[in-house]
Motif scaffolding. Structure first.
Motif, short mmCIF file in Angstrom:
data_model
loop_
_atom_site.label_atom_id
_atom_site.label_comp_id
_atom_site.label_asym_id
_atom_site.label_seq_id
_atom_site.Cartn_x
_atom_site.Cartn_y
_atom_site.Cartn_z
N SER A 1 -1.43 10.94 10.28
CA SER A 1 -1.99 10.35 11.50
C SER A 1 -1.08 10.60 12.70
O SER A 1 0.11 10.88 12.54
N ARG B 1 1.76 -9.21 12.80
CA ARG B 1 1.29 -8.49 11.61
C ARG B 1 0.66 -9.46 10.61
O ARG B 1 -0.31 -9.13 9.93
N LYS C 1 0.81 -1.22 0.00
CA LYS C 1 0.00 0.00 0.00
C LYS C 1 0.84 1.27 0.00
O LYS C 1 0.50 2.24 -0.68
N ARG D 1 3.40 4.46 18.13
CA ARG D 1 4.50 3.56 17.79
C ARG D 1 5.77 4.36 17.52
O ARG D 1 5.71 5.53 17.16
N ARG E 1 10.06 4.44 12.46
CA ARG E 1 11.01 3.54 11.77
C ARG E 1 12.09 4.43 11.17
O ARG E 1 11.90 5.64 11.02
N TYR F 1 4.15 10.39 10.30
CA TYR F 1 3.17 10.42 11.39
C TYR F 1 3.51 11.59 12.30
O TYR F 1 4.62 12.12 12.26
N GLU G 1 -5.03 6.78 5.08
CA GLU G 1 -4.48 5.44 4.93
C GLU G 1 -4.57 4.81 6.31
O GLU G 1 -3.73 5.06 7.17
N ILE G 2 -5.63 4.06 6.56
CA ILE G 2 -5.92 3.59 7.92
C ILE G 2 -6.33 2.12 7.90
O ILE G 2 -6.67 1.58 6.84
N GLU G 3 -6.32 1.49 9.08
CA GLU G 3 -6.67 0.07 9.13
C GLU G 3 -8.20 -0.09 9.28
O GLU G 3 -8.95 0.89 9.34
N GLU H 1 -11.21 9.36 13.85
CA GLU H 1 -11.28 7.94 14.20
C GLU H 1 -9.96 7.58 14.84
O GLU H 1 -8.96 8.26 14.61
N TYR I 1 -3.26 4.42 16.84
CA TYR I 1 -3.17 5.19 15.60
C TYR I 1 -4.46 5.99 15.48
O TYR I 1 -5.54 5.45 15.71
N GLY I 2 -4.37 7.26 15.09
CA GLY I 2 -5.59 8.04 14.93
C GLY I 2 -5.45 9.16 13.92
O GLY I 2 -4.34 9.65 13.67
N THR I 3 -6.58 9.56 13.35
CA THR I 3 -6.61 10.63 12.35
C THR I 3 -7.04 11.93 13.03
O THR I 3 -8.19 12.03 13.48
P1 5GP Z 1 2.37 1.06 10.34
O1 5GP Z 1 2.79 0.84 11.75
O2 5GP Z 1 2.77 -0.05 9.43
O3 5GP Z 1 2.78 2.43 9.82
O4 5GP Z 1 0.77 1.10 10.33
C1 5GP Z 1 0.05 0.05 10.87
C2 5GP Z 1 -1.40 0.14 10.46
O5 5GP Z 1 -1.99 1.31 11.03
C3 5GP Z 1 -1.61 0.25 8.95
O6 5GP Z 1 -2.64 -0.65 8.59
C4 5GP Z 1 -2.05 1.68 8.75
O7 5GP Z 1 -2.91 1.80 7.66
C5 5GP Z 1 -2.77 1.93 10.04
N1 5GP Z 1 -2.92 3.33 10.36
C6 5GP Z 1 -2.05 4.35 10.13
N2 5GP Z 1 -2.57 5.52 10.56
C7 5GP Z 1 -3.79 5.23 11.07
C8 5GP Z 1 -4.83 6.02 11.66
O8 5GP Z 1 -4.75 7.24 11.79
N3 5GP Z 1 -5.93 5.37 12.08
C9 5GP Z 1 -6.09 4.03 11.95
N4 5GP Z 1 -7.23 3.50 12.37
N5 5GP Z 1 -5.15 3.26 11.39
C10 5GP Z 1 -4.00 3.85 10.96
#
Ligand code: 5GP
Length: 185
Positions: free
Chosen positions: A37, A148, A18, A41, A44, A53, A101-103, A72, A81-83
């Motif tokens: 977002s 994961r 993605k 975490r 990286r 982020y 881009e969210i889960e 959310e 994780y939040g928007t």
């Molecule tokens: P990663 O740690 O790999 O960056 O993200 C892990 C998951 O968190 C991914 O599926 C990503 O899409 C999701 N994610 C990233 N930002 C947000 C967010 O603001 N809200 C939600 N609900 N999921 C998020």
């Protein structure tokens, strides 16, 4: 008065490719605003605060939840994780399309509060390919990788909640399909 922008939600299990698809999409459609977002975490390598982020601690995250600052939010593999709500709503009011881009748990909340949102789920060509990509990234410990992978399997079960499903067998093809969806919706 401007026409309001649209909210575009893209989800994918981690390892579906993605990140690359979205990067390419934003090159071709630079007018789309990518929401940044907040997460608890750790960054990286190469991830800059305020770009990849907003990296914040749990205390601040919980304060933002209580303040109603999130459109959310969700807990995912042990982190929040939040928007942030305001930048998204401001951009939409200004007539810009905004990409989240969210889960899947977060996507469900967005669908509830903004039923007009466009939702796209990107799937990997196969589970084997997904595992290969996750391992190839080499950023996660074996434990985190297993978590994961399990999470990815659960997430794949939610794809029917999305209005569009795009298979990432080839990045260019997948991006073209997403652009067609955006242009025709
Ligand atoms: P990663 O740690 O790999 O960056 O993200 C892990 C998951 O968190 C991914 O599926 C990503 O899409 C999701 N994610 C990233 N930002 C947000 C967010 O603001 N809200 C939600 N609900 N999921 C998020």
């Amino acid at each position: 008065m401007n026409e309001r922008g649209r909210l575009i939600v893209i989800s994918a299990p981690s390892g579906a490719g993605k990140g690359t698809v979205i990067e390419r999409l934003l090159k071709l459609r630079p007018e789309i605003v990518m929401s940044v977002s907040a997460t608890t975490r750790a960054p990286r390598e190469g991830e800059k605060d305020g770009e990849a982020y907003h990296f914040i601690d749990t205390e601040k995250f919980l304060r933002m939840i209580r303040g109603g600052d999130f459109l959310e939010y969700a807990e995912y593999v042990g982190d929040y994780y939040g928007t942030p709500k305001k930048p998204v709503l401001d951009a939409i009011d200004a007539g810009k399309d905004v990409l989240l881009e969210i889960e899947v748990q977060g996507a469900r909340q967005v669908i509830d509060i903004m039923p007009g949102a466009m939702t796209i789920f990107i799937v990997p060509p196969s589970m084997e390919e997904l595992e290969r990509r996750l391992r190839g990234r080499g950023t996660d410990s074996e434990d985190k990788l297993a978590a994961r992978l399990l999470q990815a399997k659960t997430e794949l079960g939610h794809k029917s909640e999305y209005t569009n499903i795009v298979v990432n067998d080839d990045i260019e093809r997948a991006v073209t399909e997403i652009i067609e969806i955006l242009d025709n919706t």
